[in-house]
Write a protein that holds these residues in place. Structure first.
Motif, PDB file in Angstrom:
ATOM      1  N   ASP A 226       0.830  -1.211   0.000  1.00  0.00           N
ATOM      2  CA  ASP A 226       0.000   0.000   0.000  1.00  0.00           C
ATOM      3  C   ASP A 226       0.860   1.254   0.000  1.00  0.00           C
ATOM      4  OD1 ASP A 226      -2.237  -1.581   0.032  1.00  0.00           O
ATOM      5  OD2 ASP A 226      -2.592  -1.384   2.189  1.00  0.00           O
ATOM      6  N   LEU A 227       1.921   1.241   0.810  1.00  0.00           N
ATOM      7  CA  LEU A 227       2.806   2.399   0.879  1.00  0.00           C
ATOM      8  C   LEU A 227       3.554   2.595  -0.433  1.00  0.00           C
ATOM      9  CD1 LEU A 227       3.975   4.666   2.611  1.00  0.00           C
ATOM     10  CD2 LEU A 227       5.661   3.054   3.516  1.00  0.00           C
ATOM     11  N   GLY A 228       3.920   1.509  -1.068  1.00  0.00           N
ATOM     12  CA  GLY A 228       4.663   1.600  -2.319  1.00  0.00           C
ATOM     13  C   GLY A 228       3.823   2.038  -3.499  1.00  0.00           C
ATOM     14  N   SER A 229       2.516   1.874  -3.394  1.00  0.00           N
ATOM     15  CA  SER A 229       1.652   2.225  -4.526  1.00  0.00           C
ATOM     16  C   SER A 229       0.853   3.505  -4.301  1.00  0.00           C
ATOM     17  CB  SER A 229       0.668   1.083  -4.810  1.00  0.00           C
ATOM     18  OG  SER A 229      -0.165   0.851  -3.674  1.00  0.00           O
ATOM     19  N   GLY A 230       0.899   4.061  -3.099  1.00  0.00           N
ATOM     20  CA  GLY A 230       0.115   5.257  -2.800  1.00  0.00           C
ATOM     21  C   GLY A 230       0.970   6.334  -2.179  1.00  0.00           C
ATOM     22  N   GLY A 231       0.343   7.421  -1.783  1.00  0.00           N
ATOM     23  CA  GLY A 231       1.063   8.508  -1.140  1.00  0.00           C
ATOM     24  C   GLY A 231       1.760   9.412  -2.129  1.00  0.00           C
ATOM     25  N   PHE A 235      10.185   9.170  -2.495  1.00  0.00           N
ATOM     26  CA  PHE A 235      11.254   8.472  -1.777  1.00  0.00           C
ATOM     27  C   PHE A 235      10.683   7.360  -0.912  1.00  0.00           C
ATOM     28  CE2 PHE A 235      13.731   8.129   2.199  1.00  0.00           C
ATOM     29  CZ  PHE A 235      14.917   7.638   1.683  1.00  0.00           C
ATOM     30  N   LEU A 236       9.596   7.648  -0.191  1.00  0.00           N
ATOM     31  CA  LEU A 236       8.983   6.630   0.657  1.00  0.00           C
ATOM     32  C   LEU A 236       8.437   5.477  -0.170  1.00  0.00           C
ATOM     33  CD1 LEU A 236       6.954   8.417   3.508  1.00  0.00           C
ATOM     34  CD2 LEU A 236       8.839   6.806   3.750  1.00  0.00           C
ATOM     35  N   ARG A 237       7.815   5.782  -1.302  1.00  0.00           N
ATOM     36  CA  ARG A 237       7.271   4.725  -2.152  1.00  0.00           C
ATOM     37  C   ARG A 237       8.383   3.804  -2.637  1.00  0.00           C
ATOM     38  NH1 ARG A 237       4.189   8.858  -4.874  1.00  0.00           N
ATOM     39  NH2 ARG A 237       5.354   8.456  -6.792  1.00  0.00           N
ATOM     40  N   SER A 238       9.486   4.410  -3.062  1.00  0.00           N
ATOM     41  CA  SER A 238      10.611   3.617  -3.560  1.00  0.00           C
ATOM     42  C   SER A 238      11.197   2.739  -2.457  1.00  0.00           C
ATOM     43  CB  SER A 238      11.677   4.555  -4.127  1.00  0.00           C
ATOM     44  OG  SER A 238      12.815   3.831  -4.534  1.00  0.00           O
ATOM     45  N   ARG A 239      11.377   3.310  -1.280  1.00  0.00           N
ATOM     46  CA  ARG A 239      11.937   2.540  -0.162  1.00  0.00           C
ATOM     47  C   ARG A 239      11.009   1.404   0.232  1.00  0.00           C
ATOM     48  NH1 ARG A 239      14.081   4.409   5.197  1.00  0.00           N
ATOM     49  NH2 ARG A 239      14.744   2.244   5.093  1.00  0.00           N
ATOM     50  N   ALA A 240       9.701   1.690   0.268  1.00  0.00           N
ATOM     51  CA  ALA A 240       8.742   0.661   0.662  1.00  0.00           C
ATOM     52  C   ALA A 240       8.795  -0.527  -0.295  1.00  0.00           C
ATOM     53  CB  ALA A 240       7.335   1.252   0.703  1.00  0.00           C
TER      54      ALA A 240
END
Length: 326
Positions: A226-231, A235-240
């Motif tokens: 969810d974090l990697g596909s939203g928001g 940077f956070l999406r890539s790290r997730a």
């Protein structure tokens, strides 16, 4: 001490460092300035001390280490200039250093105080220090302190307990609580907590998880996805997504040779209405027929066809996994 004080107050740091290089008496005088009432004097003494430690020999470092608790106390005395310079000194002094339990608990006390006061910069800096030091054996009191941190309802205080538990190698008796705490941080929606959660999860994966923690790790697949596909934070999406790949690899390597255990976990997830997590684990293991069956079940409990797809259950270990998921 008069000459040392004069050098410090005149900002002649180079002269001070040269004067103190092999002079334990000069270092003692410098350390005594840390108890001066004037904040400016303490700031200047800390600047010189930091420069001295960067090029110091063993005897000087040992001498400064003896007053390390005083340096930690300076972090929480209210003057941000003093705290920042004390942090600089501690960063050099404690990198890879053994600390006593008393010193460790003093650092925990300061970190907890900063968590309550909202001083984010110093709080995160002390967290970094806790990661860099070499941790001592703990007494019953120290173990109870970490358990109390882990059970705190304040996420910033809980993080301190998580960081220390990971530092102590993720003991089996606390690994479930550690992973549950990290997952709570990921559900918070606050960027600073999300970033910290990803840091802590990566550290936990690198440390190595006990067998009993694996069912808990499954719950991260959905949160990371969810974090990697939203928001909005790229940077956070890539790290997730990067961390998600690591979690998937670990789960595959663990359960690929333990298909019976995987079935038990999937069955337990279905019974507790966590169908999405069950699907995610099945996907990792390549269970396409199982996925079709899961869709038919719609989260309902107990269908032997689920077990038939991947193989027989592991019998006596069923209760262990069921209780772990509760």
């Amino acid at each position: 001490m008069g000459q040392i004080r004069e050098l410090v107050l005149s900002w002649r740091a180079e002269g001070m460092v040269k004067s103190s290089w092999d002079d334990q008496g000069a270092v003692t005088s410098l350390l005594e300035l840390l108890d001066e009432g004037d904040a400016a004097t303490r700031v200047r003494a800390l600047v010189v001390l930091g420069e001295l430690l960067k090029n110091s020999r063993g005897a000087v470092r040992s001498q400064v280490m003896e007053v390390s608790e005083r340096l930690v106390a300076l972090l929480g005395e209210g003057d941000r200039r003093v705290a920042a310079k004390a942090l600089d000194v501690l960063t050099v002094l404690l990198d890879g250093a053994h600390v006593s339990e008393r010193m460790l608990l003093a650092m925990v006390d300061v970190a907890e105080s900063m968590a309550n006061s909202g001083d984010t910069f110093l709080y995160l800096s002390v967290l970094d220090l806790l990661r860099e030091v070499r941790l001592p054996a703990l007494s019953k009191r120290g173990e109870a302190r970490i358990r109390a941190l882990l059970s705190s309802k304040n996420p910033y205080i809980k993080i301190i307990g998580i960081r220390l538990s990971i530092g102590y190698g993720m003991p089996p008796e606390t690994s479930g609580n550690v992973l549950a705490g990290i997952l709570e941080l990921m559900d918070s929606g606050r960027v600073i907590l999300l970033e910290t959660a990803l840091d802590l999860l990566e550290e936990a994966l690198e440390t190595g998880l006990p067998d009993g923690a694996m069912p808990h790790l499954v719950g991260f697949l959905g949160a990371l996805g969810d974090l990697g596909s939203g928001g909005q934070d790229i940077f956070l999406r890539s790290r997730a997504l990067d961390v998600q790949s690591k979690v998937e690899r670990i789960l595959f390597e663990y359960y690929d040779g333990r298909r019976g255990d995987a079935v038990e976990v999937i069955e337990a997830l279905i019974r507790s209405r966590r169908v999405k997590d069950a699907i995610n684990l099945a996907l990792i293991l390549g269970g396409t027929p199982l996925l079709l069956r899961l869709w038919e079940l719609e989260g309902g409990p107990g269908d032997t066809a689920v077990i038939d797809v991947l193989g027989p259950p592991a019998g006596d270990r069923r209760k262990e996994y069921m209780s772990a998921e509760r």
